[in-house]
Design a protein around this motif. Structure first.
Motif, PDB file in Angstrom:
ATOM      1  N   TYR A   1       0.813  -1.230   0.000  1.00  0.00           N
ATOM      2  CA  TYR A   1       0.000   0.000   0.000  1.00  0.00           C
ATOM      3  C   TYR A   1       0.846   1.278   0.000  1.00  0.00           C
ATOM      4  O   TYR A   1       0.632   2.145  -0.835  1.00  0.00           O
ATOM      5  CB  TYR A   1      -1.008  -0.019   1.149  1.00  0.00           C
ATOM      6  N   PRO A   2       1.807   1.417   0.930  1.00  0.00           N
ATOM      7  CA  PRO A   2       2.617   2.636   0.865  1.00  0.00           C
ATOM      8  C   PRO A   2       3.468   2.711  -0.405  1.00  0.00           C
ATOM      9  O   PRO A   2       3.713   3.792  -0.935  1.00  0.00           O
ATOM     10  CB  PRO A   2       3.496   2.579   2.117  1.00  0.00           C
ATOM     11  N   TRP A   3       3.894   1.559  -0.898  1.00  0.00           N
ATOM     12  CA  TRP A   3       4.676   1.529  -2.137  1.00  0.00           C
ATOM     13  C   TRP A   3       3.816   2.060  -3.289  1.00  0.00           C
ATOM     14  O   TRP A   3       4.245   2.906  -4.066  1.00  0.00           O
ATOM     15  CB  TRP A   3       5.138   0.107  -2.387  1.00  0.00           C
ATOM     16  N   ASP A   4       2.590   1.584  -3.360  1.00  0.00           N
ATOM     17  CA  ASP A   4       1.663   2.053  -4.396  1.00  0.00           C
ATOM     18  C   ASP A   4       1.392   3.557  -4.253  1.00  0.00           C
ATOM     19  O   ASP A   4       1.383   4.291  -5.250  1.00  0.00           O
ATOM     20  CB  ASP A   4       0.352   1.266  -4.321  1.00  0.00           C
ATOM     21  N   ASP A   5       1.208   4.008  -3.022  1.00  0.00           N
ATOM     22  CA  ASP A   5       0.995   5.443  -2.780  1.00  0.00           C
ATOM     23  C   ASP A   5       2.188   6.274  -3.240  1.00  0.00           C
ATOM     24  O   ASP A   5       2.024   7.327  -3.858  1.00  0.00           O
ATOM     25  CB  ASP A   5       0.721   5.718  -1.297  1.00  0.00           C
ATOM     26  N   MET A   6       3.392   5.805  -2.933  1.00  0.00           N
ATOM     27  CA  MET A   6       4.602   6.530  -3.339  1.00  0.00           C
ATOM     28  C   MET A   6       4.712   6.592  -4.864  1.00  0.00           C
ATOM     29  O   MET A   6       5.092   7.623  -5.430  1.00  0.00           O
ATOM     30  CB  MET A   6       5.864   5.863  -2.783  1.00  0.00           C
ATOM     31  N   LEU A   7       4.391   5.488  -5.521  1.00  0.00           N
ATOM     32  CA  LEU A   7       4.440   5.475  -6.987  1.00  0.00           C
ATOM     33  C   LEU A   7       3.438   6.470  -7.573  1.00  0.00           C
ATOM     34  O   LEU A   7       3.759   7.217  -8.509  1.00  0.00           O
ATOM     35  CB  LEU A   7       4.167   4.062  -7.518  1.00  0.00           C
ATOM     36  N   LYS A   8       2.240   6.504  -7.013  1.00  0.00           N
ATOM     37  CA  LYS A   8       1.224   7.444  -7.492  1.00  0.00           C
ATOM     38  C   LYS A   8       1.648   8.889  -7.246  1.00  0.00           C
ATOM     39  O   LYS A   8       1.488   9.747  -8.115  1.00  0.00           O
ATOM     40  CB  LYS A   8      -0.121   7.165  -6.821  1.00  0.00           C
ATOM     41  N   GLU A   9       2.194   9.160  -6.062  1.00  0.00           N
ATOM     42  CA  GLU A   9       2.672  10.507  -5.760  1.00  0.00           C
ATOM     43  C   GLU A   9       3.793  10.905  -6.719  1.00  0.00           C
ATOM     44  O   GLU A   9       3.849  12.056  -7.168  1.00  0.00           O
ATOM     45  CB  GLU A   9       3.167  10.593  -4.322  1.00  0.00           C
ATOM     46  N   SER A  10       4.670   9.965  -7.022  1.00  0.00           N
ATOM     47  CA  SER A  10       5.757  10.245  -7.965  1.00  0.00           C
ATOM     48  C   SER A  10       5.207  10.607  -9.338  1.00  0.00           C
ATOM     49  O   SER A  10       5.708  11.524  -9.995  1.00  0.00           O
ATOM     50  CB  SER A  10       6.680   9.032  -8.095  1.00  0.00           C
ATOM     51  N   GLN A  11       4.176   9.908  -9.770  1.00  0.00           N
ATOM     52  CA  GLN A  11       3.576  10.200 -11.071  1.00  0.00           C
ATOM     53  C   GLN A  11       2.943  11.583 -11.092  1.00  0.00           C
ATOM     54  O   GLN A  11       3.078  12.325 -12.064  1.00  0.00           O
ATOM     55  CB  GLN A  11       2.544   9.129 -11.433  1.00  0.00           C
ATOM     56  N   VAL A  12       2.264  11.945 -10.014  1.00  0.00           N
ATOM     57  CA  VAL A  12       1.640  13.270  -9.928  1.00  0.00           C
ATOM     58  C   VAL A  12       2.711  14.362  -9.927  1.00  0.00           C
ATOM     59  O   VAL A  12       2.600  15.361 -10.632  1.00  0.00           O
ATOM     60  CB  VAL A  12       0.741  13.378  -8.673  1.00  0.00           C
ATOM     61  N   LEU A  13       3.766  14.156  -9.139  1.00  0.00           N
ATOM     62  CA  LEU A  13       4.854  15.126  -9.098  1.00  0.00           C
ATOM     63  C   LEU A  13       5.518  15.270 -10.463  1.00  0.00           C
ATOM     64  O   LEU A  13       5.849  16.376 -10.891  1.00  0.00           O
ATOM     65  CB  LEU A  13       5.891  14.730  -8.049  1.00  0.00           C
ATOM     66  N   GLN A  14       5.699  14.147 -11.149  1.00  0.00           N
ATOM     67  CA  GLN A  14       6.316  14.201 -12.477  1.00  0.00           C
ATOM     68  C   GLN A  14       5.448  14.979 -13.443  1.00  0.00           C
ATOM     69  O   GLN A  14       5.942  15.772 -14.243  1.00  0.00           O
ATOM     70  CB  GLN A  14       6.579  12.787 -13.012  1.00  0.00           C
ATOM     71  N   LEU A  15       4.151  14.791 -13.375  1.00  0.00           N
ATOM     72  CA  LEU A  15       3.229  15.534 -14.228  1.00  0.00           C
ATOM     73  C   LEU A  15       3.313  17.029 -13.938  1.00  0.00           C
ATOM     74  O   LEU A  15       3.421  17.852 -14.858  1.00  0.00           O
ATOM     75  CB  LEU A  15       1.796  15.040 -14.035  1.00  0.00           C
ATOM     76  N   MET A  16       3.295  17.389 -12.655  1.00  0.00           N
ATOM     77  CA  MET A  16       3.398  18.798 -12.278  1.00  0.00           C
ATOM     78  C   MET A  16       4.727  19.391 -12.755  1.00  0.00           C
ATOM     79  O   MET A  16       4.770  20.509 -13.279  1.00  0.00           O
ATOM     80  CB  MET A  16       3.276  18.946 -10.763  1.00  0.00           C
ATOM     81  N   LEU A  17       5.790  18.631 -12.604  1.00  0.00           N
ATOM     82  CA  LEU A  17       7.109  19.081 -13.027  1.00  0.00           C
ATOM     83  C   LEU A  17       7.145  19.288 -14.537  1.00  0.00           C
ATOM     84  O   LEU A  17       7.644  20.314 -15.018  1.00  0.00           O
ATOM     85  CB  LEU A  17       8.159  18.064 -12.585  1.00  0.00           C
ATOM     86  N   ASP A  18       6.607  18.337 -15.271  1.00  0.00           N
ATOM     87  CA  ASP A  18       6.564  18.466 -16.732  1.00  0.00           C
ATOM     88  C   ASP A  18       5.784  19.705 -17.160  1.00  0.00           C
ATOM     89  O   ASP A  18       6.210  20.437 -18.062  1.00  0.00           O
ATOM     90  CB  ASP A  18       5.945  17.223 -17.371  1.00  0.00           C
ATOM     91  N   LEU A  19       4.647  19.943 -16.518  1.00  0.00           N
ATOM     92  CA  LEU A  19       3.829  21.101 -16.860  1.00  0.00           C
ATOM     93  C   LEU A  19       4.553  22.414 -16.556  1.00  0.00           C
ATOM     94  O   LEU A  19       4.543  23.342 -17.373  1.00  0.00           O
ATOM     95  CB  LEU A  19       2.491  21.050 -16.122  1.00  0.00           C
ATOM     96  N   LEU A  20       5.174  22.506 -15.393  1.00  0.00           N
ATOM     97  CA  LEU A  20       5.900  23.723 -15.033  1.00  0.00           C
ATOM     98  C   LEU A  20       7.094  23.970 -15.958  1.00  0.00           C
ATOM     99  O   LEU A  20       7.336  25.104 -16.379  1.00  0.00           O
ATOM    100  CB  LEU A  20       6.387  23.653 -13.589  1.00  0.00           C
ATOM    101  N   GLU A  21       7.824  22.896 -16.267  1.00  0.00           N
ATOM    102  CA  GLU A  21       8.969  23.062 -17.165  1.00  0.00           C
ATOM    103  C   GLU A  21       8.523  23.474 -18.557  1.00  0.00           C
ATOM    104  O   GLU A  21       9.167  24.306 -19.195  1.00  0.00           O
ATOM    105  CB  GLU A  21       9.793  21.778 -17.217  1.00  0.00           C
ATOM    106  N   ARG A  22       7.428  22.900 -19.026  1.00  0.00           N
ATOM    107  CA  ARG A  22       6.906  23.276 -20.343  1.00  0.00           C
ATOM    108  C   ARG A  22       6.482  24.747 -20.348  1.00  0.00           C
ATOM    109  O   ARG A  22       6.782  25.497 -21.269  1.00  0.00           O
ATOM    110  CB  ARG A  22       5.730  22.388 -20.737  1.00  0.00           C
TER     111      ARG A  22
END
Length: 76
Positions: free
Chosen positions: A46-67
């Protein structure tokens, strides 16, 4: 002014991504330990899955800001 704010935000997101990736790797190593019980593996999943999901959200936010930052710099 917005570009000035977005650079520290991008750095912060990158740091958060590194922390999440480190945590995910740590959980993965622990999960793959042979001596773990099924119950412990389930509790780790469960925490592993949560961390993976949080990483995906952060990556999306990072991609949007960099773009957005690239477009702002290109517009100048």
């Amino acid at each position: 002014m917005e570009l000035i704010i977005s650079k520290p935000r991008i750095q912060s997101l990158k740091a958060q991504m590194v922390l999440r990736q480190f945590h995910c790797e740590s959980l993965a190593v622990e999960f793959e330990t042979e001596r773990l019980t099924i119950n412990r593996k389930a509790r780790l999943a469960y925490p592993w899955d949560d961390m993976l999901k949080e990483s995906q959200v952060l990556q999306l936010m990072l991609d949007l800001l960099e773009r957005r930052e690239r477009k702002g710099v290109a517009a100048r």
